[in-house]
Each structure stands twice: as structure tokens, then as C-alpha cells.
Write a protein that holds these residues in place. Structure first.
Motif, short mmCIF file in Angstrom:
data_model
loop_
_atom_site.label_atom_id
_atom_site.label_comp_id
_atom_site.label_asym_id
_atom_site.label_seq_id
_atom_site.Cartn_x
_atom_site.Cartn_y
_atom_site.Cartn_z
N LYS A 59 1.24 -1.08 0.21
CA LYS A 59 0.18 0.37 0.08
C LYS A 59 1.17 1.42 0.09
O LYS A 59 0.76 2.29 -0.71
CB LYS A 59 -0.92 -0.16 1.79
CG LYS A 59 -1.99 1.24 1.26
CD LYS A 59 -2.58 1.32 2.96
CE LYS A 59 -3.18 -0.09 2.86
NZ LYS A 59 -3.80 0.29 3.97
N THR A 60 1.83 1.25 1.05
CA THR A 60 2.76 2.10 0.93
C THR A 60 3.88 2.45 -0.34
O THR A 60 3.34 4.00 -1.01
CB THR A 60 4.08 1.83 2.09
OG1 THR A 60 3.41 1.83 3.52
CG2 THR A 60 4.81 3.33 2.08
N THR A 61 3.85 1.73 -1.25
CA THR A 61 4.51 1.83 -2.39
C THR A 61 3.84 2.18 -3.09
O THR A 61 4.13 3.17 -3.81
CB THR A 61 5.26 0.62 -2.58
OG1 THR A 61 6.52 0.01 -1.83
CG2 THR A 61 5.93 0.70 -4.25
N LEU A 88 -10.97 15.38 -11.99
CA LEU A 88 -10.69 14.38 -11.72
C LEU A 88 -11.73 13.87 -10.84
O LEU A 88 -10.96 14.07 -10.26
CB LEU A 88 -8.83 14.10 -11.52
CG LEU A 88 -8.07 14.86 -11.94
CD1 LEU A 88 -6.56 14.31 -11.36
CD2 LEU A 88 -7.34 14.18 -13.75
N THR A 89 -11.58 12.17 -11.24
CA THR A 89 -12.79 12.22 -10.40
C THR A 89 -12.28 11.21 -9.70
O THR A 89 -10.57 10.15 -9.52
CB THR A 89 -14.48 11.42 -10.30
OG1 THR A 89 -13.92 10.52 -11.86
CG2 THR A 89 -15.10 12.62 -11.02
N LEU A 90 -12.55 10.83 -8.35
CA LEU A 90 -12.47 9.32 -7.74
C LEU A 90 -12.15 7.60 -9.01
O LEU A 90 -11.77 6.96 -8.15
CB LEU A 90 -12.45 9.19 -6.24
CG LEU A 90 -12.41 9.90 -5.29
CD1 LEU A 90 -12.28 10.08 -4.02
CD2 LEU A 90 -10.76 10.14 -4.72
N LYS A 91 -13.18 8.32 -9.02
CA LYS A 91 -14.14 6.69 -9.80
C LYS A 91 -13.19 6.41 -11.05
O LYS A 91 -12.41 5.50 -11.21
CB LYS A 91 -15.02 6.79 -10.21
CG LYS A 91 -15.69 5.68 -11.42
CD LYS A 91 -17.05 6.19 -12.28
CE LYS A 91 -17.23 3.84 -13.03
NZ LYS A 91 -18.84 5.34 -13.42
N GLU A 113 -10.01 3.78 -11.93
CA GLU A 113 -9.71 3.10 -12.88
C GLU A 113 -8.84 2.83 -13.69
O GLU A 113 -7.82 2.39 -14.04
CB GLU A 113 -11.30 3.04 -14.31
CG GLU A 113 -12.37 2.65 -13.59
CD GLU A 113 -13.81 3.58 -14.56
OE1 GLU A 113 -13.22 4.72 -15.12
OE2 GLU A 113 -14.57 3.41 -14.27
N ARG A 114 -8.18 4.31 -13.23
CA ARG A 114 -6.73 4.28 -14.31
C ARG A 114 -5.56 3.47 -13.66
O ARG A 114 -4.59 2.65 -14.30
CB ARG A 114 -6.17 5.97 -13.74
CG ARG A 114 -4.77 5.74 -13.89
CD ARG A 114 -4.35 7.54 -14.58
NE ARG A 114 -2.92 7.55 -14.74
CZ ARG A 114 -2.55 9.17 -15.10
NH1 ARG A 114 -3.23 9.81 -14.69
NH2 ARG A 114 -1.16 9.45 -14.75
N PHE A 115 -6.06 3.61 -12.04
CA PHE A 115 -4.68 2.76 -11.25
C PHE A 115 -4.82 1.05 -11.01
O PHE A 115 -3.78 0.62 -10.54
CB PHE A 115 -3.99 3.84 -10.04
CG PHE A 115 -3.62 4.64 -10.40
CD1 PHE A 115 -2.57 4.56 -10.69
CD2 PHE A 115 -4.23 5.76 -10.66
CE1 PHE A 115 -1.55 5.95 -11.20
CE2 PHE A 115 -3.73 7.35 -10.98
CZ PHE A 115 -2.30 7.34 -10.67
N GLY A 116 -5.96 1.52 -10.75
CA GLY A 116 -6.71 -0.50 -10.72
C GLY A 116 -6.74 -0.79 -9.29
O GLY A 116 -5.85 -1.93 -8.62
N THR A 117 -6.84 0.08 -8.43
CA THR A 117 -6.80 0.19 -6.74
C THR A 117 -7.90 0.72 -6.03
O THR A 117 -8.96 1.55 -6.58
CB THR A 117 -5.37 0.41 -6.39
OG1 THR A 117 -5.73 0.04 -4.87
CG2 THR A 117 -5.64 1.80 -6.55
N SER A 118 -8.29 0.37 -5.19
CA SER A 118 -8.95 1.04 -4.23
C SER A 118 -9.25 2.32 -3.73
O SER A 118 -7.63 3.50 -4.37
CB SER A 118 -9.08 -0.08 -3.18
OG SER A 118 -7.84 0.63 -2.08
#
Length: 225
Positions: free
Chosen positions: A4-6, A30-33, A37-42
Motif C-alpha cells: 500500500k505504501t509503495t 479528476l474523479t475518484l472513480k 480505474e486508471r490505477f486499478g486499486t482501491s
């Protein structure tokens, strides 16, 4: 992408570069959604990265759903450069109090000479790093963390602005490098007060370059100002 940190650090660095190089332009939302989607994470590592970018002054939350890249007015740019010029000059003056100036002279000379060589070769992209270092070196040798912390709060915005005018007239880039050479010569002679004065003038010219670059940016409809 690792822990998570990295992951948070990677997201921060990628967005920092996108903003300061204006791949994400001033005022862009920039939306959180979109970011998920861009970074593929929570949301958690994304929010951690956004918090750091907010502290850098590069983004602002416009709702619970997203952020907007910071916009500037002409007054913002003038005030920003007025502050950073005083901070840089003060860092130079603090360096004067060191027991020996030899380490500063050695490091600054290496920075400026390397930058000049890269500029002569036409490698402006690599030169940018050494241009920044010609300012940051004084904070390292001033050894005053209060001054360093204050300047860091402005440095990200300076990065954004400088990336715009570095891509402009090559004569401007040459003038910036000549300013670094003049400051180096003063430091080698032990004239820290003159070096501080030149730094202020040097950054006043940079302010003019930034104002002109933003004006052109606005006229092209790229979003800033």
C-alpha cells in the motif's frame, strides 16, 4: 504495484509528474472513480496520494467525489515568485555562516558545470534537474529545516510553472543558466550578499517568463489562469 505504501508513492509520483508537466492541465477535474480505474486499486492509496498533492498545492478537492488541478492568477504567480526569491536569497545568506564554504563551492560548481554541459549539448530535459539543483543546494548547506520546509511548500508550484517556460524560447533557458553561473562566481569569491541579490533578480526574470508562458497557455485554451 507492491504494498500500500509503495502503491501510494507510485500514484503520487505519477500524478505529480502529470500535473507539473501539464499532461493534466490547470483546472482539470479528476474523479475518484476515474483514478480508481486508471490505477486499478482501491480509494485508500489514491486518497493518500491526493492528500500529499493537496499539501503540495497542486490540487484542490471540489467535492467528495474528486479533485481539480490548481489554477493560478497573475497575482498568484507574482506572489509565488516573490516568496521563493526571498527564501532562496535567505538560504544563500545562511550558507555564509558555515565554518567552511568549500563543500558548497564544490557541489555548486559541479552542478552548474554539468548543467552548462548538458545545455550546450541541447539536452534541456536533463538540464532541468541541474537547474533545480542550483537552487536546492543552498538549502542543503543552510541547514535550517524551518526555511527548508517553508520553501518546499512552494516548490511543486514552481516546478509546474518552470516546466512551461523551459519549453519556450531557448534564449530564456540560456539566460537562466547564465544566472546560475553568475551566482557561482559570487559564491567562489565569498560574496554571499551579491549572490543573494543576483538570485532575487534571477527569479524576477523567471517570474516574467512564467507570466508570459501562462498567458500563451491561456490563449491556446489549455485551461490555466
Amino acid at each position: 504495484m507492491g504494498s500500500k505504501t509503495t502503491l501510494s508513492e507510485q500514484i503520487y509520483q505519477e500524478l505529480y509528474q502529470d500535473i507539473t508537466k501539464q499532461r493534466l492541465y490547470c483546472g482539470q477535474k479528476l474523479t475518484l472513480k476515474e483514478l480508481k480505474e486508471r490505477f486499478g486499486t482501491s480509494q485508500t492509496p489514491i486518497r493518500e496520494a491526493l492528500t500529499r498533492l493537496t499539501e503540495d498545492g497542486l490540487i484542490n478537492y471540489y467535492s467528495n467525489l474528486g479533485v481539480a488541478v490548481t489554477e493560478f492568477t497573475e497575482a498568484d504567480i507574482r506572489e509565488l515568485f516573490q516568496c521563493i526569491s526571498e527564501f532562496d536569497a535567505l538560504a544563500i545568506r545562511f550558507c555564509r555562516n558555515s565554518f567552511t564554504h568549500a563543500p558548497l563551492v564544490f557541489e555548486l560548481e559541479k552542478i552548474v558545470e554539468t548543467g552548462s554541459k548538458l545545455l550546450a549539448e541541447g539536452d534541456i530535459e536533463s538540464w532541468r534537474h541541474y537547474s533545480d539543483e542550483a537552487h536546492l543546494v543552498f538549502y542543503r548547506h543552510a541547514q535550517n529545516h524551518y526555511l527548508d520546509d517553508s520553501a518546499k511548500r512552494l516548490r511543486a508550484k514552481i516546478d509546474l510553472l518552470s516546466n512551461l517556460y523551459y519549453d519556450g524560447d531557448p534564449i530564456q533557458v540560456e539566460n537562466i543558466n547564465n544566472g546560475h553561473l553568475s551566482i557561482l562566481e559570487c559564491i567562489k569569491k565569498g560574496d554571499f550578499e551579491e549572490a543573494a541579490a543576483i538570485m532575487c533578480i534571477h527569479l524576477q526574470y523567471n517570474m516574467v517568463y512564467a507570466l508570459n508562458a501562462y498567458k500563451e497557455f491561456k490563449e491556446k485554451g489549455c485551461g490555466c489562469m
